[in-house]
Enzyme design. Structure first.
Site, PDB file in Angstrom:
ATOM      1  N   CYS A   1     -15.332  10.130 -14.385  1.00  0.00           N
ATOM      2  CA  CYS A   1     -14.979  10.632 -13.058  1.00  0.00           C
ATOM      3  C   CYS A   1     -13.530  11.124 -13.014  1.00  0.00           C
ATOM      4  O   CYS A   1     -13.228  12.178 -13.536  1.00  0.00           O
ATOM      5  CB  CYS A   1     -15.275   9.560 -12.009  1.00  0.00           C
ATOM      6  SG  CYS A   1     -15.251  10.201 -10.335  1.00  0.00           S
TER       7      CYS A   1
ATOM      8  N   HIS B   1     -20.946   7.598 -13.158  1.00  0.00           N
ATOM      9  CA  HIS B   1     -20.294   6.337 -13.540  1.00  0.00           C
ATOM     10  C   HIS B   1     -21.236   5.463 -14.363  1.00  0.00           C
ATOM     11  O   HIS B   1     -22.053   4.748 -13.779  1.00  0.00           O
ATOM     12  CB  HIS B   1     -19.874   5.570 -12.279  1.00  0.00           C
ATOM     13  CG  HIS B   1     -18.708   6.162 -11.575  1.00  0.00           C
ATOM     14  ND1 HIS B   1     -17.420   5.720 -11.761  1.00  0.00           N
ATOM     15  CD2 HIS B   1     -18.629   7.177 -10.690  1.00  0.00           C
ATOM     16  CE1 HIS B   1     -16.589   6.436 -11.006  1.00  0.00           C
ATOM     17  NE2 HIS B   1     -17.301   7.329 -10.343  1.00  0.00           N
TER      18      HIS B   1
ATOM     19  N   GLU C   1     -20.476   2.746 -15.862  1.00  0.00           N
ATOM     20  CA  GLU C   1     -20.164   1.323 -15.645  1.00  0.00           C
ATOM     21  C   GLU C   1     -20.843   0.769 -14.388  1.00  0.00           C
ATOM     22  O   GLU C   1     -21.033  -0.430 -14.266  1.00  0.00           O
ATOM     23  CB  GLU C   1     -18.642   1.107 -15.600  1.00  0.00           C
ATOM     24  CG  GLU C   1     -17.942   1.420 -14.293  1.00  0.00           C
ATOM     25  CD  GLU C   1     -17.699   2.915 -14.051  1.00  0.00           C
ATOM     26  OE1 GLU C   1     -18.242   3.725 -14.817  1.00  0.00           O
ATOM     27  OE2 GLU C   1     -16.993   3.247 -13.095  1.00  0.00           O
TER      28      GLU C   1
END
Lengths: 235, 141
Positions: free
Chosen positions: A86, A203, A205
């Site tokens: 990002c 993302h 994660e």
């Protein structure tokens, strides 16, 4: 083997990445302030998401001038994995380590939702755990994520298989409706010519634990695990 | 180098204030040179050093997307505000970012060149996707 997650003023996904790398995958991970980062101390680096320097001027434009980015460039030149998520992707693009530019979303709004991505190449340290053409599920959350590159640059990037992910619908078609930000050719993530530097707007994660996903998937974990596996192999 | 300089002056019997003044000058120069290396530009070069007599100038910088890159904000302003508000003869609106620099220079041309150099060196605009127009306004003094 040590991995670094660089923290800029305004980063806000740094601890999430550390949690996944350290807590879920179990690799030694340091959260390092950008002014203290030294390439020689680490085998891989992650530039996390957030709003570095409050997105002043352009997202990632100020952080790209941090001395840490010179160290990151050195690490990338040595062939070590460099992952930008990002805002990290925006920083790598602004620093000239990845091709193209990221513009404000087509819809002019902050977009926060889960999207389908198609894996375009499995020949990078980050995507080796996926099948080519596999559809994975990850969330996006950004205001400046519209990938842009001029036609000649885009042709060069496509020819060298530098597009790693594209936004697609549930059938795997890169349609306009599946594109959350108006990115050129639905590009969601690109890598450098060597393949050891990757930037992506979604993302991974936030898609690494089934309990946090709407459909229980953990597709993002594969990306981070692939990176760690590559570092272990080359270490 | 700095230590050697002070040592020589002391031996010659220079007074403390003279040494101190010169030492400060060399220290400033050293800091400037370090800054040059950091920024990759020359600030101590004679050609770029601010002149002894100078004025303040305002320099406007307008950054916008290249014509080939879509500008959704401009399109929405044109379609949903301008055209809908009765100004149907307006065929295009482009949005951008405006920056105003105030700096010391001997002429508007020099002020403009300094800002041009600054914009390129520090990547104030992204050459991949932006165009940048720079215009020096009148002297403020």
């Amino acid at each position: 083997m040590r991995i670094s997650v660089i923290q800029f003023p305004g980063s806000n996904c740094d601890r999430d990445v550390v949690h996944i790398l350290r807590g879920i995958i179990g690799v030694q991970t340091d959260l390092v302030w950008h002014g203290r980062f030294r390439a020689g101390d680490y085998d891989a680096v992650v530039l996390p998401g957030g709003f570095s320097y409050g997105d002043a001027l352009r997202s990632g434009a100020i952080a790209a001038y941090s001395p840490a980015l010179e160290e990151v460039a050195r690490l990338a030149n040595n062939g070590s994995p460099v992952l930008g998520i990002c805002n990290g992707f925006q920083i790598l693009v602004e620093a000239g380590l990845l091709p193209g530019a990221l513009l404000p979303n087509d819809c002019l709004r902050f977009v926060c939702k889960w999207v389908n991505l198609r894996v375009e190449t499995a020949r990078t340290p980050f995507t080796s755990g996926y099948e080519e053409g596999e559809i994975v599920h990850m969330p996006v959350a950004h205001h400046e994520g519209r990938y842009y590159a001029e036609r000649t640059m885009l042709q060069r990037v496509s020819k060298r298989e530098q597009v790693a992910f594209r936004y697609v619908d549930s059938n795997g078609v890169p349609s306009q409706a599946a594109n959350p930000n108006g990115s050129t050719l639905n590009v969601a993530g690109v890598c450098n010519p060597k393949g050891n530097g990757l930037g992506l707007m979604p993302h991974p994660e936030r898609a690494s634990e089934g309990i946090l996903s709407p459909n229980g998937c953990s597709d993002g974990l594969t990306l981070l695990q692939s990176m760690v596996a590559h570092v272990k192999e080359t270490h | 180098m700095i230590r050697l300089f002070i040592h020589v002056n002391v031996k010659k019997g220079g007074t403390y204030p003279r040494i101190c003044k010169k030492y400060l000058y060399w220290q400033q120069l050293h800091l400037h040179r370090r800054r040059e290396v950091e920024l990759g530009i020359s600030v101590t070069d004679k050609a770029t050093r601010p002149p002894a007599r100078y004025n303040e100038f305002d320099v406007e910088v307008v950054i916008q997307n290249k014509p080939v890159a879509r500008d959704p904000e401009g399109e929405i302003i044109q379609r949903n505000l301008v055209n809908r508000g009765g100004f149907e003869d307006v065929t295009s609106v482009r949005s951008g970012k405006y920056l105003l620099f105030r700096l010391k220079a001997s002429s508007p041309e020099e002020a403009r060149d300094r800002v041009y150099s600054l914009c390129n060196t520090l990547r104030i605009f992204n050459p991949v996707v932006h165009t940048c127009s720079i215009q020096a306004k009148g002297c403020r003094n």
